[in-house]
Design a protein around this motif. Structure first.
Motif, PDB file in Angstrom:
ATOM      1  N   THR A 170       0.840  -0.703   0.145  1.00  0.00           N
ATOM      2  CA  THR A 170      -0.425   0.084   0.049  1.00  0.00           C
ATOM      3  C   THR A 170       0.879   1.230   0.307  1.00  0.00           C
ATOM      4  OG1 THR A 170      -1.607  -1.619   1.332  1.00  0.00           O
ATOM      5  CG2 THR A 170      -1.920   1.152   0.976  1.00  0.00           C
ATOM      6  N   PRO A 171       0.438   2.816  -0.825  1.00  0.00           N
ATOM      7  CA  PRO A 171       1.398   3.413  -0.872  1.00  0.00           C
ATOM      8  C   PRO A 171       1.295   4.277   0.690  1.00  0.00           C
ATOM      9  CG  PRO A 171       0.132   3.581  -2.719  1.00  0.00           C
ATOM     10  CD  PRO A 171      -0.599   2.129  -2.326  1.00  0.00           C
ATOM     11  N   PRO A 172       2.021   5.229   0.836  1.00  0.00           N
ATOM     12  CA  PRO A 172       1.932   6.245   1.883  1.00  0.00           C
ATOM     13  C   PRO A 172       0.459   6.973   2.257  1.00  0.00           C
ATOM     14  CG  PRO A 172       3.559   6.894   1.093  1.00  0.00           C
ATOM     15  CD  PRO A 172       2.927   5.639   0.081  1.00  0.00           C
ATOM     16  N   LEU A 173      -1.319   6.609   2.335  1.00  0.00           N
ATOM     17  CA  LEU A 173      -2.484   7.018   1.889  1.00  0.00           C
ATOM     18  C   LEU A 173      -2.306   7.300   3.162  1.00  0.00           C
ATOM     19  CD1 LEU A 173      -3.996   4.596   0.383  1.00  0.00           C
ATOM     20  CD2 LEU A 173      -3.098   6.327  -0.968  1.00  0.00           C
ATOM     21  N   ALA A 174      -2.801   8.904   3.772  1.00  0.00           N
ATOM     22  CA  ALA A 174      -3.010   9.642   4.340  1.00  0.00           C
ATOM     23  C   ALA A 174      -4.346   8.894   5.263  1.00  0.00           C
ATOM     24  CB  ALA A 174      -3.230  11.111   4.183  1.00  0.00           C
ATOM     25  N   VAL A 175      -4.919   8.447   4.387  1.00  0.00           N
ATOM     26  CA  VAL A 175      -6.290   7.531   4.797  1.00  0.00           C
ATOM     27  C   VAL A 175      -6.284   6.693   4.434  1.00  0.00           C
ATOM     28  CG1 VAL A 175      -7.199   9.218   6.739  1.00  0.00           C
ATOM     29  CG2 VAL A 175      -7.667   8.960   4.408  1.00  0.00           C
ATOM     30  N   PRO A 176      -6.916   5.226   4.740  1.00  0.00           N
ATOM     31  CA  PRO A 176      -7.341   4.074   4.048  1.00  0.00           C
ATOM     32  C   PRO A 176      -8.246   4.908   2.581  1.00  0.00           C
ATOM     33  CG  PRO A 176      -7.689   3.786   6.437  1.00  0.00           C
ATOM     34  CD  PRO A 176      -6.953   5.440   6.012  1.00  0.00           C
ATOM     35  N   ILE A 177      -8.096   4.224   2.215  1.00  0.00           N
ATOM     36  CA  ILE A 177      -8.870   5.034   0.838  1.00  0.00           C
ATOM     37  C   ILE A 177      -8.928   2.936  -0.321  1.00  0.00           C
ATOM     38  CG2 ILE A 177      -7.358   5.949  -0.405  1.00  0.00           C
ATOM     39  CD1 ILE A 177      -9.032   7.592  -2.043  1.00  0.00           C
ATOM     40  N   SER A 178      -9.996   3.566  -0.989  1.00  0.00           N
ATOM     41  CA  SER A 178      -9.586   1.857  -1.898  1.00  0.00           C
ATOM     42  C   SER A 178      -9.218   2.334  -3.142  1.00  0.00           C
ATOM     43  CB  SER A 178     -11.663   1.464  -2.304  1.00  0.00           C
ATOM     44  OG  SER A 178     -12.366   0.955  -0.717  1.00  0.00           O
ATOM     45  N   CYS A 179      -8.557   0.790  -3.017  1.00  0.00           N
ATOM     46  CA  CYS A 179      -8.291   0.645  -4.756  1.00  0.00           C
ATOM     47  C   CYS A 179      -8.889   0.029  -5.588  1.00  0.00           C
ATOM     48  CB  CYS A 179      -6.816   0.081  -4.493  1.00  0.00           C
ATOM     49  SG  CYS A 179      -5.933  -0.735  -6.524  1.00  0.00           S
ATOM     50  N   ARG A 180      -9.364   1.088  -6.212  1.00  0.00           N
ATOM     51  CA  ARG A 180     -10.019   0.479  -7.165  1.00  0.00           C
ATOM     52  C   ARG A 180      -9.436   0.078  -8.539  1.00  0.00           C
ATOM     53  NH1 ARG A 180     -15.561   1.122  -5.102  1.00  0.00           N
ATOM     54  NH2 ARG A 180     -14.741   2.495  -3.432  1.00  0.00           N
ATOM     55  N   GLY A 181      -8.497  -0.041  -9.147  1.00  0.00           N
ATOM     56  CA  GLY A 181      -7.438  -0.760 -10.189  1.00  0.00           C
ATOM     57  C   GLY A 181      -5.808  -0.832 -10.020  1.00  0.00           C
ATOM     58  N   ILE A 182      -4.950  -1.794 -10.327  1.00  0.00           N
ATOM     59  CA  ILE A 182      -3.807  -1.498 -10.898  1.00  0.00           C
ATOM     60  C   ILE A 182      -3.832  -2.529 -12.445  1.00  0.00           C
ATOM     61  CG2 ILE A 182      -2.011  -2.781 -10.349  1.00  0.00           C
ATOM     62  CD1 ILE A 182      -3.434  -3.499  -7.557  1.00  0.00           C
ATOM     63  N   ALA A 183      -2.602  -1.802 -12.666  1.00  0.00           N
ATOM     64  CA  ALA A 183      -2.085  -1.908 -13.779  1.00  0.00           C
ATOM     65  C   ALA A 183      -0.495  -1.807 -13.784  1.00  0.00           C
ATOM     66  CB  ALA A 183      -2.642  -0.779 -15.226  1.00  0.00           C
ATOM     67  N   VAL A 184       0.121  -3.009 -14.411  1.00  0.00           N
ATOM     68  CA  VAL A 184       1.240  -3.146 -14.625  1.00  0.00           C
ATOM     69  C   VAL A 184       1.890  -3.133 -16.166  1.00  0.00           C
ATOM     70  CG1 VAL A 184       2.998  -5.254 -14.228  1.00  0.00           C
ATOM     71  CG2 VAL A 184       1.016  -4.881 -12.584  1.00  0.00           C
ATOM     72  N   ASP A 185       3.034  -2.486 -16.009  1.00  0.00           N
ATOM     73  CA  ASP A 185       4.101  -2.406 -16.779  1.00  0.00           C
ATOM     74  C   ASP A 185       4.382  -4.112 -17.917  1.00  0.00           C
ATOM     75  OD1 ASP A 185       6.232  -1.819 -19.397  1.00  0.00           O
ATOM     76  OD2 ASP A 185       6.805  -0.447 -18.006  1.00  0.00           O
ATOM     77  N   PRO A 186       3.779  -4.053 -19.085  1.00  0.00           N
ATOM     78  CA  PRO A 186       3.878  -5.280 -19.671  1.00  0.00           C
ATOM     79  C   PRO A 186       5.301  -5.620 -19.793  1.00  0.00           C
ATOM     80  CG  PRO A 186       3.340  -3.631 -20.885  1.00  0.00           C
ATOM     81  CD  PRO A 186       3.282  -2.721 -20.010  1.00  0.00           C
ATOM     82  N   THR A 187       6.403  -5.201 -19.834  1.00  0.00           N
ATOM     83  CA  THR A 187       7.752  -5.662 -19.838  1.00  0.00           C
ATOM     84  C   THR A 187       8.449  -4.887 -18.497  1.00  0.00           C
ATOM     85  OG1 THR A 187       8.240  -3.157 -20.349  1.00  0.00           O
ATOM     86  CG2 THR A 187       7.951  -4.923 -22.151  1.00  0.00           C
ATOM     87  N   ASP A 188       8.078  -4.702 -17.470  1.00  0.00           N
ATOM     88  CA  ASP A 188       8.521  -4.521 -16.686  1.00  0.00           C
ATOM     89  C   ASP A 188       7.927  -4.946 -15.135  1.00  0.00           C
ATOM     90  OD1 ASP A 188      10.179  -3.274 -14.148  1.00  0.00           O
ATOM     91  OD2 ASP A 188      10.493  -1.506 -15.000  1.00  0.00           O
ATOM     92  N   SER A 189       8.062  -5.995 -14.586  1.00  0.00           N
ATOM     93  CA  SER A 189       7.428  -6.213 -13.602  1.00  0.00           C
ATOM     94  C   SER A 189       7.599  -5.163 -11.869  1.00  0.00           C
ATOM     95  CB  SER A 189       7.682  -7.352 -13.110  1.00  0.00           C
ATOM     96  OG  SER A 189       7.755  -8.630 -13.785  1.00  0.00           O
ATOM     97  N   ASN A 190       8.183  -4.368 -11.713  1.00  0.00           N
ATOM     98  CA  ASN A 190       8.791  -3.449 -10.955  1.00  0.00           C
ATOM     99  C   ASN A 190       7.542  -2.262 -10.779  1.00  0.00           C
ATOM    100  OD1 ASN A 190      10.381  -5.237  -9.701  1.00  0.00           O
ATOM    101  ND2 ASN A 190      12.069  -4.745 -10.327  1.00  0.00           N
ATOM    102  N   THR A 191       7.018  -1.810 -11.958  1.00  0.00           N
ATOM    103  CA  THR A 191       6.856  -0.770 -12.142  1.00  0.00           C
ATOM    104  C   THR A 191       5.218  -1.005 -12.742  1.00  0.00           C
ATOM    105  OG1 THR A 191       7.859   0.367 -13.894  1.00  0.00           O
ATOM    106  CG2 THR A 191       5.900   0.734 -14.012  1.00  0.00           C
ATOM    107  N   ALA A 192       3.778   0.091 -11.575  1.00  0.00           N
ATOM    108  CA  ALA A 192       2.763  -0.267 -11.240  1.00  0.00           C
ATOM    109  C   ALA A 192       1.986   0.848 -11.115  1.00  0.00           C
ATOM    110  CB  ALA A 192       2.661  -1.781 -10.424  1.00  0.00           C
ATOM    111  N   ILE A 193       0.822   0.576 -11.247  1.00  0.00           N
ATOM    112  CA  ILE A 193      -0.014   2.187 -11.671  1.00  0.00           C
ATOM    113  C   ILE A 193      -1.352   2.113 -11.229  1.00  0.00           C
ATOM    114  CG2 ILE A 193      -1.264   4.100 -12.344  1.00  0.00           C
ATOM    115  CD1 ILE A 193       1.027   2.099 -14.834  1.00  0.00           C
ATOM    116  N   ALA A 194      -1.732   2.314  -8.954  1.00  0.00           N
ATOM    117  CA  ALA A 194      -2.216   2.345  -8.605  1.00  0.00           C
ATOM    118  C   ALA A 194      -3.520   3.521  -8.395  1.00  0.00           C
ATOM    119  CB  ALA A 194      -2.233   1.417  -7.306  1.00  0.00           C
ATOM    120  N   VAL A 195      -4.910   3.340  -9.075  1.00  0.00           N
ATOM    121  CA  VAL A 195      -6.026   4.014  -8.615  1.00  0.00           C
ATOM    122  C   VAL A 195      -7.012   3.939  -7.898  1.00  0.00           C
ATOM    123  CG1 VAL A 195      -5.830   5.151 -10.986  1.00  0.00           C
ATOM    124  CG2 VAL A 195      -7.774   3.190 -10.778  1.00  0.00           C
ATOM    125  N   PHE A 196      -6.627   4.606  -7.199  1.00  0.00           N
ATOM    126  CA  PHE A 196      -8.517   4.898  -5.484  1.00  0.00           C
ATOM    127  C   PHE A 196      -9.385   5.718  -5.882  1.00  0.00           C
ATOM    128  CE2 PHE A 196      -3.387   3.700  -4.885  1.00  0.00           C
ATOM    129  CZ  PHE A 196      -3.643   3.026  -3.792  1.00  0.00           C
TER     130      PHE A 196
END
Length: 791
Positions: A241-267
């Protein structure tokens, strides 16, 4: 990613602010497993989750909040119907009934996806109003027909992801599940975070099949773990979990198709707020990339390694987002939507796997939008989807032409030409949330049904007794009631949102158009109506019942028109205290002077009573002599032989119900002698036999029948084993009984000799529900007119 969220834009009046706090409190209870009640028909349903006690304080929170913004938009993530876990109904109900499914097919599909290895297999996840109590459906003929995956009955499914080898993962109301046989059987994966483990999104790493990400709900702030990652195919999970100020629901995640370490999370926040975070080290550290985006809930994300797309928003609170693009991993953002978009609420994003410039988005209320030039220009509501509330949108693997669209209420639509045309493809999905059903007294084969989604709905009509159905051209709002007038005209009550079309009564014209009749108290949502009655003697006399809302107050109301709906007078308006008129009857003695109505409180005290009018509905007074103090969800039916006799059903506690009769036009009431052990809903009087009555129950047997005027009842529920929220009964002719529920409509023939009822068997510990039959013909939505703009 696949479901909507809630908002913080509750109406500003003090009562709604208190309701806001109530919803927050009850949200924790809901996420612990307690089912919520229906808002619009709280008076009609009024049931806790089967097997779970709900206190009056909890009931107050559920009812008083009303869960609407000032324009009548509902938040998502909270169910508006009671939830019944497997086994809450009798397995083989005693008595007769022999109910059969009328359909039509439908349900709140929050995701639909096709297999990566077998083109005949597809899955559709149901999550009613984005909350608990859903299920999973499976197709083995590419989405033409569907069957329920029974082990997941009662389990909402928010996201479906197929691996390249055909293994499939789903995000559900209680963790992640995995299947290795195309969705037939499932294994529950342990996230290790306790009971608050609702998963909105699952993301598979395209370059490493062992890595799986999960977006977790915040459980109304009580779950601080909102992003998780597994590196061993779901065997173990770690908090990312990112350092969110308060808990917030994660609605979607995308992963870089060529780099397993790169991801984006939307809340997306429960009541507003949204964020986008990125990581380039597998979640060890995160960067907040929300600057330049609206601070509203994010719902969907797609990343191809260079272009990042995010979408979101929600109708509740007018929290718009639309679609944004970034080419620098979120450092800067450019809006891709333009002024042609009628709705800036995106639930799903689909990029053509063979053409990155072709992007399609599913919007909440205006269907599917498409661009073929990377967002330079857009086609709106393509393929006849302009009135649909889209929840998810996917291309079939490696296909540029085949699409699956998941929508609220009407389930699944398919396209085989890249979106130029979408066809309804939901046969077998029996999850349509019906609120009302009726049959014409002129032609008993003409039926009508009212259905509701989160912020959408409609009217369905059949002219062949329910064999085939059409979606009517009425505005795509929620509908609380349908009724045929004595002359055969069809009417329906719209229950908002007013941003789509005015609330109130609508009439179907001979050419199929629908005319709004009112009452329309203003540009916001001010009339929360749910019952209508017509005079048999005077075609100009119409009565409406319900309550006011918002700026109009929260009083129980009765409206009267003496000119067929051209003008209206509010003839009853009492107390700013969340009361509601739930039903109205006219004493059919030829005078139209005497009338009866019933009401209840939605503030948590569970009081209710009866009203009378002796001047044609111009004025009303209390007439509750003989009725108990606890009187929840009362409904009326009229005797077929005595115009002064009526029966009222009501819940008498949270685990009992009963019936009362009047023989003096509502002046006094007396118990019929029966008290049931479950909460009751609607009541129906046989049109020719004064001794035959039917009632619905919120648990146990869905329908009971009495052959002695209500003194005793026996089960009448064969075929209703899986019915949830049996809301309304109606007769088609003298011998066919209809039922509207949250799992479609059913019918039974009551003619013939009556067998001796036998006791209801006790359900086993692990019952196997009976699958509902597939309706013979799928309804095809017709083009809907554009509702007139509202301020």
């Amino acid at each position: 990613m696949k479901n909507s969220s809630n908002s913080n834009c509750f109406y500003s009046k003090t009562r709604l602010l208190l309701g806001f706090l109530g919803v927050l409190l009850i949200g924790c209870v809901l996420l612990a497993g307690v089912g919520a009640l229906s808002k619009t028909f709280a008076a009609r349903i009024g049931s806790p989750q089967a097997g779970t006690g709900i206190s009056s304080a909890q009931s107050s929170n559920l009812d008083a909040s009303r869960r609407l913004d000032e324009r009548g938009n509902r938040p998502a993530g909270m169910s508006f119907l009671p939830l019944h876990p497997p086994g809450s109904r009798a397995l083989r109900p005693a008595g007769t009934g022999n109910w059969s499914l009328l359909g039509p097919p439908g349900g709140d599909v929050f995701d639909a996806a096709a297999s990566t290895v077998d083109p005949s297999i597809a899955l559709a996840g149901i999550a009613p109003d984005g909350s608990f109590g859903g299920t999973l459906y499976r197709s083995t003929d590419a989405g033409n027909t569907w069957s329920q995956v029974l082990p997941l009955n009662g389990i909402s499914v928010f996201d479906i992801e197929f691996k390249a080898d055909g293994t499939v993962y789903i995000g559900t109301q209680d963790s992640v599940r995995r299947s290795t046989d195309g969705g037939t059987s499932w294994t529950l994966l342990n996230l290790g975070i306790g009971v608050n483990n609702q998963v909105f999104d699952v993301a598979l790493d395209p370059s490493n099949p062992l890595i799986i990400w999960a977006g977790i709900a915040n459980a109304s702030g009580s779950q601080p773990v909102n992003v998780m990652r597994s590196t061993d195919n779901g065997g173990t999970w770690s908090n990312r979990t990112p350092p969110l100020a308060v808990p917030i629901s994660c609605r979607g995640i995308a992963v870089d198709p060529t780099d397993s370490n790169t991801a984006i999370a939307v809340f997306g926040g429960d009541f507003g707020g949204g964020q986008v975070w990125t990581t380039t080290d597998g979640g060890d550290s995160w960067t907040n990339r929300s600057a330049g985006l609206p601070d509203n809930p994010m719902q969907a994300v797609v990343y191809d390694g260079s272009r990042l797309l995010v979408g979101g928003g929600q109708l509740f609170g007018s929290e718009n987002v639309g679609l944004y693009r970034s080419t620098d991993l979120g450092a800067t953002w450019t809006p891709l939507h333009d002024g042609t978009w009628p709705v800036l609420v995106v639930g799903g994003i689909a990029v053509d796997p063979n053409d990155a410039q072709t992007i399609l988005v599913a919007t909440d209320g205006s269907g599917v939008n498409r661009t073929t030039d990377g967002g330079g220009s857009w086609e709106i509501g393509i393929g006849g989807t302009d009135a649909l509330a889209g929840r998810s949108l996917r291309f079939r693997p490696d296909s540029s032409t085949e699409l699956l669209l998941g929508v609220s209420s009407l389930a699944v639509f398919r396209s085989t030409d890249g979106g130029d045309h979408f066809v309804h493809s939901s046969n077998g999905i029996s999850e349509l949330n019906l609120f009302s059903i009726d049959a014409s007294v002129v032609a008993s084969n003409e039926l009508a049904e009212a259905f509701q989604g989160q912020n959408n709905g409609g009217v369905l009509r059949s002219v062949d007794g329910g064999v085939t159905w059409d979606v009517e051209s009425a505005p795509p709002t929620r509908y609380s009631a349908v009724r045929f007038a004595p002359d055969g005209k069809l009417y329906a009550i719209s229950a908002g949102p007013s941003s789509v079309a005015q609330e109130g009564l609508y009439r179907r014209e001979n050419n199929g158009d629908w005319t709004p009749l009112g009452p329309d108290q203003g540009p916001l949502y001010e009339s929360d109506l749910n019952t209508v009655r017509f005079s048999h003697n005077n075609a100009n006399l119409i009565l409406l019942g319900g309550s006011d809302f918002g700026v109009a107050g929260f009083e129980a109301t009765i409206w009267r028109s003496t000119d067929a709906g051209q003008t209206w007078t509010k003839v009853y308006e009492v107390g700013n205290n969340f009361h509601r008129v739930t039903d109205i009857e006219i004493v059919e003695d030829g005078t139209d002077q005497n009338m009866v109505a019933v009401w209840n409180s939605e503030s948590g005290d569970n009081i209710g009573g009866a009203l009378r009018s002796t001047d044609g509905g111009a004025s009303w007074f209390d007439s509750s002599t003989g009725l108990p103090a606890f009187f929840r969800g009362p409904r009326l039916c009229a005797s077929p032989t005595d115009p002064h006799s009526f029966v009222v059903s009501a819940s008498l506690s949270f685990n009992s119900g009963g019936l009362f009769r009047t023989t003096d036009s509502g002046a006094t009431w007396t118990s019929t002698g029966w008290t049931g052990t479950n909460m009751v809903g609607d009541v129906a009087c046989n049109p020719v036999d004064d001794q035959m009555l039917f009632v619905t129950q919120l648990s146990g047997d869905a329908v009971l029948r009495s052959l002695n005027g209500g003194a005793t009842f026996s089960p009448f529920s064969n075929g209703l084993e899986n019915v949830v929220a049996p809301r309304e009964l109606a007769f088609a002719g003298d011998s066919r009984l209809l039922l509207a529920s949250a799992k479609g409509s059913h019918a039974t023939d009551i003619a013939g000799p009556t067998p001796t009822p036998t006791p209801t068997p006790t359900p086993s510990a692990t019952p196997t529900p009976t699958a509902s039959p597939t309706p013979r013909v799928t309804p095809t939505p017709r083009a809907r007119p554009t509702p007139r703009p509202r301020p």
